[in-house]
Write a protein that holds these residues in place. Structure first.
Motif, PDB file in Angstrom:
ATOM      1  N   ASP A   1       3.798  15.573 -10.435  1.00  0.00           N
ATOM      2  CA  ASP A   1       3.998  16.168 -11.926  1.00  0.00           C
ATOM      3  C   ASP A   1       5.036  15.166 -13.149  1.00  0.00           C
ATOM      4  N   PRO A   2       4.899  13.384 -13.090  1.00  0.00           N
ATOM      5  CA  PRO A   2       5.947  13.433 -14.010  1.00  0.00           C
ATOM      6  C   PRO A   2       6.495  14.201 -15.186  1.00  0.00           C
ATOM      7  N   SER A   3       5.765  14.829 -15.198  1.00  0.00           N
ATOM      8  CA  SER A   3       5.988  15.257 -17.204  1.00  0.00           C
ATOM      9  C   SER A   3       7.576  16.807 -16.406  1.00  0.00           C
ATOM     10  N   GLU A   4       7.482  16.924 -15.535  1.00  0.00           N
ATOM     11  CA  GLU A   4       8.650  17.897 -15.410  1.00  0.00           C
ATOM     12  C   GLU A   4       9.811  17.548 -14.531  1.00  0.00           C
ATOM     13  N   ILE A   5      10.206  15.545 -14.764  1.00  0.00           N
ATOM     14  CA  ILE A   5      11.504  15.235 -14.288  1.00  0.00           C
ATOM     15  C   ILE A   5      11.119  14.753 -15.853  1.00  0.00           C
ATOM     16  N   ASP A   6      10.503  14.521 -16.655  1.00  0.00           N
ATOM     17  CA  ASP A   6      10.981  13.822 -17.504  1.00  0.00           C
ATOM     18  C   ASP A   6      12.483  13.498 -18.013  1.00  0.00           C
ATOM     19  N   GLU A   7      12.827  14.125 -17.896  1.00  0.00           N
ATOM     20  CA  GLU A   7      14.846  13.521 -18.428  1.00  0.00           C
ATOM     21  C   GLU A   7      15.690  12.664 -16.938  1.00  0.00           C
ATOM     22  N   ARG A   8      15.934  11.588 -18.152  1.00  0.00           N
ATOM     23  CA  ARG A   8      16.621  10.394 -16.599  1.00  0.00           C
ATOM     24  C   ARG A   8      17.690  10.903 -16.065  1.00  0.00           C
ATOM     25  N   ASP A   9      17.526  10.619 -14.637  1.00  0.00           N
ATOM     26  CA  ASP A   9      18.657  11.159 -13.377  1.00  0.00           C
ATOM     27  C   ASP A   9      18.053  10.346 -12.338  1.00  0.00           C
ATOM     28  N   TYR A  10      19.357   9.833 -11.978  1.00  0.00           N
ATOM     29  CA  TYR A  10      19.670   8.477 -11.280  1.00  0.00           C
ATOM     30  C   TYR A  10      19.064   8.337 -10.058  1.00  0.00           C
ATOM     31  N   TYR A  11      19.144  10.214  -9.642  1.00  0.00           N
ATOM     32  CA  TYR A  11      18.651  10.160  -7.990  1.00  0.00           C
ATOM     33  C   TYR A  11      17.898  11.316  -7.656  1.00  0.00           C
ATOM     34  N   THR A  12      16.160  10.352  -8.395  1.00  0.00           N
ATOM     35  CA  THR A  12      14.778  10.681  -9.094  1.00  0.00           C
ATOM     36  C   THR A  12      14.049   9.534  -8.061  1.00  0.00           C
TER      37      THR A  12
ATOM     38  N   ASP B   1      -1.312   7.011  -5.405  1.00  0.00           N
ATOM     39  CA  ASP B   1      -0.982   8.142  -5.158  1.00  0.00           C
ATOM     40  C   ASP B   1       0.854   8.699  -5.501  1.00  0.00           C
ATOM     41  N   VAL B   2       0.959   9.331  -6.462  1.00  0.00           N
ATOM     42  CA  VAL B   2       2.301   9.472  -6.508  1.00  0.00           C
ATOM     43  C   VAL B   2       2.929  11.092  -6.237  1.00  0.00           C
ATOM     44  N   VAL B   3       3.847  11.392  -5.686  1.00  0.00           N
ATOM     45  CA  VAL B   3       4.852  12.412  -5.505  1.00  0.00           C
ATOM     46  C   VAL B   3       5.885  12.522  -6.035  1.00  0.00           C
ATOM     47  N   TYR B   4       7.141  12.881  -6.380  1.00  0.00           N
ATOM     48  CA  TYR B   4       8.366  13.249  -6.477  1.00  0.00           C
ATOM     49  C   TYR B   4       9.496  13.470  -6.064  1.00  0.00           C
ATOM     50  N   GLY B   5      10.702  13.024  -6.025  1.00  0.00           N
ATOM     51  CA  GLY B   5      11.582  13.929  -5.172  1.00  0.00           C
ATOM     52  C   GLY B   5      12.652  13.230  -6.127  1.00  0.00           C
ATOM     53  N   ARG B   6      13.799  14.548  -6.471  1.00  0.00           N
ATOM     54  CA  ARG B   6      14.773  14.717  -7.528  1.00  0.00           C
ATOM     55  C   ARG B   6      15.984  15.992  -6.420  1.00  0.00           C
ATOM     56  N   ARG B   7      17.048  15.027  -5.884  1.00  0.00           N
ATOM     57  CA  ARG B   7      18.337  15.559  -5.706  1.00  0.00           C
ATOM     58  C   ARG B   7      17.296  16.293  -4.278  1.00  0.00           C
ATOM     59  N   LEU B   8      16.618  15.191  -3.162  1.00  0.00           N
ATOM     60  CA  LEU B   8      16.502  15.505  -2.014  1.00  0.00           C
ATOM     61  C   LEU B   8      17.766  15.794  -1.176  1.00  0.00           C
TER      62      LEU B   8
ATOM     63  N   ASP C   1       0.822  -1.138   0.368  1.00  0.00           N
ATOM     64  CA  ASP C   1      -0.596   0.304  -0.284  1.00  0.00           C
ATOM     65  C   ASP C   1       1.081   1.512  -0.113  1.00  0.00           C
ATOM     66  N   ARG C   2       2.081   1.054   0.396  1.00  0.00           N
ATOM     67  CA  ARG C   2       2.861   2.521   0.493  1.00  0.00           C
ATOM     68  C   ARG C   2       4.453   1.768  -0.273  1.00  0.00           C
ATOM     69  N   MET C   3       5.227   3.040  -0.994  1.00  0.00           N
ATOM     70  CA  MET C   3       6.216   2.464  -1.449  1.00  0.00           C
ATOM     71  C   MET C   3       7.186   3.256  -1.649  1.00  0.00           C
ATOM     72  N   ILE C   4       8.419   3.326  -1.123  1.00  0.00           N
ATOM     73  CA  ILE C   4       9.051   3.857  -2.189  1.00  0.00           C
ATOM     74  C   ILE C   4      10.068   3.923  -3.176  1.00  0.00           C
ATOM     75  N   LEU C   5       9.866   4.223  -4.309  1.00  0.00           N
ATOM     76  CA  LEU C   5      10.969   4.085  -5.269  1.00  0.00           C
ATOM     77  C   LEU C   5      11.752   4.768  -5.692  1.00  0.00           C
ATOM     78  N   PHE C   6      13.154   4.080  -5.228  1.00  0.00           N
ATOM     79  CA  PHE C   6      14.943   4.154  -5.967  1.00  0.00           C
ATOM     80  C   PHE C   6      14.642   4.550  -7.675  1.00  0.00           C
ATOM     81  N   LYS C   7      15.778   4.835  -7.662  1.00  0.00           N
ATOM     82  CA  LYS C   7      15.848   4.793  -9.581  1.00  0.00           C
ATOM     83  C   LYS C   7      14.831   5.106 -10.504  1.00  0.00           C
TER      84      LYS C   7
END
Length: 265
Positions: A197-208, A178-185, A155-161
């Motif tokens: 909004d996944p379109s705001e971070i659509d480029e590849r970044d390992y630290y997302t 429901d999903v929220v994203y964090g990059r280079r926190l 029911d709850r997940m934190i997803l790496f990479k």
């Protein structure tokens, strides 16, 4: 002597633990597997004590094994004669390159003593940055979501990479999350982004990373009664008691989860 595997935390130099800082300062050589970990380590030790290691950007397992054997062969003499450190972002035992070094040393240089210094993991940093509270009675799963994967189930997940956020998002939303994203926190290297909004971070970044939660999974907490008891001005006048016994039952449940015995008069 000893090789210290040191977790540097998510990327800001002041989030290195006190023990980690001491181990860095005492090491004869601090080995860094990458540019980002090096930039954090050099905030605590001078450049001349940093030993760089070269790892190829490949999925070829034979090439990777060769690189780790070479790294272990370079580190082992220093760790036998004095103290050495190998640094990674986050925690050495959570989605870290340190596991490869540990296994390689155990196979080819078993005389090297190892000590792990834990660091603030990306999971902890993520929860803090997004204000996500993992409450008593909740469960949380860690999953990898490289190349657009959308793991589901818990029911709850934190997803790496999360390297293809739009593709991952599509699968998770379809599964009811429901999903929220964090990059280079908590990182000083690169721009920090928090968005749903996944379109705001659509480029590849390992630290997302992503936090995915099914809306109906919230666990009622004893202290929720304080907010429920507030009047229109937001002031609690009755101490959160609602007279129904629900608060006592929830307190008893939380205490049981912590292994404590609750006594009532």
């Amino acid at each position: 002597m000893t090789l210290y595997g040191i977790g540097l935390g998510p990327g800001q130099p002041d989030l290195v633990t006190v023990r980690g800082k001491r181990a860095l300062e005492s090491a004869d050589v601090v080995y860094s597997p990458g540019r980002l970990s090096r930039s954090v380590a050099t905030e605590h030790v001078p450049e001349e004590r940093i030993g760089d290691l070269d790892f190829p950007m490949t999925r070829d397992e034979e090439k990777l094994r060769t690189a780790w054997k070479e790294a272990a062969a370079e580190i082992a003499p220093t760790a036998r004669e004095g103290d050495a450190a190998f640094v990674t972002l986050g925690d050495p035992n959570v989605y870290s390159t340190f596991g490869h070094l540990r296994r390689t040393l155990a196979a080819f240089h078993p005389e090297v003593d190892l000590e792990v210094v834990p660091g603030v993991s990306a999971m902890s940093a993520f929860a803090t940055a997004l204000g996500v509270e993992i409450t008593a009675g909740s469960s949380l799963a860690l999953r990898e979501a490289d190349r657009g994967a959308s793991p589901t189930g818990p029911d709850r997940m934190i997803l790496f990479k999360v390297t293809d956020a739009p593709a991952t998002h599509e699968g998770l939303v379809e599964a009811g999350y429901d999903v929220v994203y964090g990059r280079r926190l908590f990182m000083e290297q690169g721009e920090t982004v928090v968005t749903d909004d996944p379109s705001e971070i659509d480029e590849r970044d390992y630290y997302t990373l992503a936090y995915a939660e099914k809306p109906e999974t919230r666990v009622e907490q004893a202290t929720d009664a304080f907010l429920e008891a507030a009047d229109e001005s937001g002031v609690v006048t009755d101490g959160g008691e609602n007279g129904s016994g629900e608060v006592v039952r929830q307190e008893r449940s939380e205490a049981a989860l912590c292994g404590d015995e609750v006594k009532h008069d």
